[in-house]
Design an enzyme around this catalytic site. Structure first.
Site, PDB file in Angstrom:
ATOM      1  CG  ASN A   9      -1.727   1.160   1.529  1.00 27.81           C
ATOM      2  OD1 ASN A   9      -1.693   1.982   0.562  1.00 27.81           O
ATOM      3  ND2 ASN A   9      -2.124   1.482   2.473  1.00 27.81           N
ATOM      4  CE  LYS A  11       0.577   3.348   5.035  1.00 27.96           C
ATOM      5  NZ  LYS A  11       0.317   3.496   6.302  1.00 27.96           N
ATOM      6  CG  HIS A  97      -5.559   1.505   5.048  1.00 32.15           C
ATOM      7  ND1 HIS A  97      -5.258   2.534   6.081  1.00 32.15           N
ATOM      8  CD2 HIS A  97      -4.779   0.411   4.931  1.00 32.15           C
ATOM      9  CE1 HIS A  97      -3.879   2.364   6.243  1.00 32.15           C
ATOM     10  NE2 HIS A  97      -3.532   1.159   5.697  1.00 32.15           N
ATOM     11  CD  GLU A  99      -2.710   5.237   6.709  1.00 31.36           C
ATOM     12  OE1 GLU A  99      -2.931   5.203   5.681  1.00 31.36           O
ATOM     13  OE2 GLU A  99      -1.811   4.491   7.510  1.00 31.36           O
ATOM     14  CD  GLU A 169      -3.141  -3.056   7.320  1.00 26.41           C
ATOM     15  OE1 GLU A 169      -2.041  -3.060   6.963  1.00 26.41           O
ATOM     16  OE2 GLU A 169      -3.848  -2.227   7.357  1.00 26.41           O
ATOM     17  N   GLY A 175       2.560   2.014  10.733  1.00 31.43           N
ATOM     18  CA  GLY A 175       3.206   3.346  10.522  1.00 31.43           C
ATOM     19  C   GLY A 175       4.289   3.694  11.863  1.00 31.43           C
ATOM     20  CB  SER A 215       5.834  -1.687  11.746  1.00 29.56           C
ATOM     21  OG  SER A 215       5.073  -0.476  12.000  1.00 29.56           O
TER      22      SER A 215
HETATM   23  C1  PEP Z   1      -0.591  -0.336   5.989  1.00 34.49           C
HETATM   24  O1  PEP Z   1      -0.440   0.678   5.202  1.00 34.49           O
HETATM   25  O2  PEP Z   1      -1.435  -0.973   5.690  1.00 34.49           O
HETATM   26  C2  PEP Z   1       0.466  -0.501   6.724  1.00 34.49           C
HETATM   27  C3  PEP Z   1       0.589  -1.611   7.241  1.00 34.49           C
HETATM   28  O3  PEP Z   1       1.597   0.435   6.777  1.00 34.49           O
HETATM   29  P1  PEP Z   1       3.024   0.344   7.564  1.00 34.49           P
HETATM   30  O4  PEP Z   1       3.606  -1.080   6.911  1.00 34.49           O
HETATM   31  O5  PEP Z   1       3.864   1.452   7.217  1.00 34.49           O
HETATM   32  O6  PEP Z   1       2.801   0.196   8.954  1.00 34.49           O
END
Ligand code: PEP
Length: 254
Positions: A9, A11, A97, A99, A169, A175, A215
């Site tokens: 992703n 973003k 997601h 966010e 997640e 992040g 992450s």
């Molecule tokens: C994501 O955007 O779904 C995500 C898991 O981001 P990150 O790997 O940066 O934590």
């Protein structure tokens, strides 16, 4: 047997040139290392979907969108329909997601409408679920995740469910550089699978790919994805670095 799935992703990152360069680097690295044994998708910003889809069209790599609107057409300024996404070469779409849930304010009800629209429009949705840190600390992880899964899948037939992917997640791991331990991830993935068996049946639950996100990087990917119920990863930050993302794909090869 569930085929591993790794999705990146991007973003709100990249530009016209760097999105195509990144996609090409991932596509060639992925075909060298995984050779089709892992499903791979890149998920660029809307405006680069078409050029990225063209850049990877001769490779075993799919393109996904970060969001979709549930209406098919009309006066919905700024929104993008499933048909538009199909038209520019999308296969997958993220729904819910974290966010979009926590920054933009999307509700479970809206996310469910997007899931149904995605499936109706021939896209493969990736339903994202996960708890906030305070919810984990309060012992509410399973309640929160169960509610998000139930709500996200409302109205989906067994047949439609078979093309859905779920991404667990934990919001506190996205992040932040703070990853769930493999045991924490496994516990929630196993919980989601048992919930699916309750909502649908054992077969549907066994067939569902459940990705971990939060992450994930080249150093922790292998251990996370070697957990019994972790079928791949949804990667944010590390998916912008082609070498590292290809290492994560490699780590998914069982
Ligand atoms: C994501 O955007 O779904 C995500 C898991 O981001 P990150 O790997 O940066 O934590």
């Amino acid at each position: 047997m569930r085929k591993p799935f790794v999705a990146g992703n991007w973003k709100m990152n990249t530009d016209g040139q760097s999105s195509v360069d990144l996609a090409k680097a991932v596509a060639s690295g992925a075909s060298e290392t995984a050779g089709g044994s892992v499903s791979v998708a890149v998920i660029p910003p809307f405006v680069y979907l078409q050029s990225v889809a063209q850049a990877v069209s001769s490779h075993h790599i799919a393109v996904g969108a970060q969001d979709v609107y549930f209406e098919q057409k009309g006066a919905f300024t700024g929104e993008i329909s499933t048909a538009m996404l199909k038209d520019v070469g999308c296969t997958y779409v993220l729904c819910g997601h974290s966010e979009r849930r926590h920054v933009i304010g999307e509700t479970d009800e809206l996310i469910n409408k997007k899931m149904l629209a995605a499936l109706g429009g021939g896209l493969l949705p990736i339903l994202c679920v996960g708890e906030l840190l305070e919810q984990r600390d309060a012992g509410q992880t399973e309640t929160v995740v169960a509610e998000q899964v139930r709500a996200g899948l409302t109205g989906l037939s067994d047949e439609k469910l078979s093309v859905v992917t779920i991404a667990y997640e934990p919001v506190w791991a996205i992040g932040t550089g703070r990853t769930a331990t493999p045991q924490q991830a496994q516990e929630v993935h196993a919980f989601i699978r048992s919930l699916l068996a309750e909502l649908y049946d054992r077969r549907a639950a066994q067939d569902m790919r459940i990705l971990y996100g939060g992450s994930v990087n080249a150093a922790n990917a292998k251990e996370l994805m070697s957990q019994e119920d972790v079928d791949g990863s949804l990667v944010g930050g590390a998916s912008l670095k082609p070498d590292e993302f290809v290492e994560i794909i490699q780590a998914a090869v069982s």
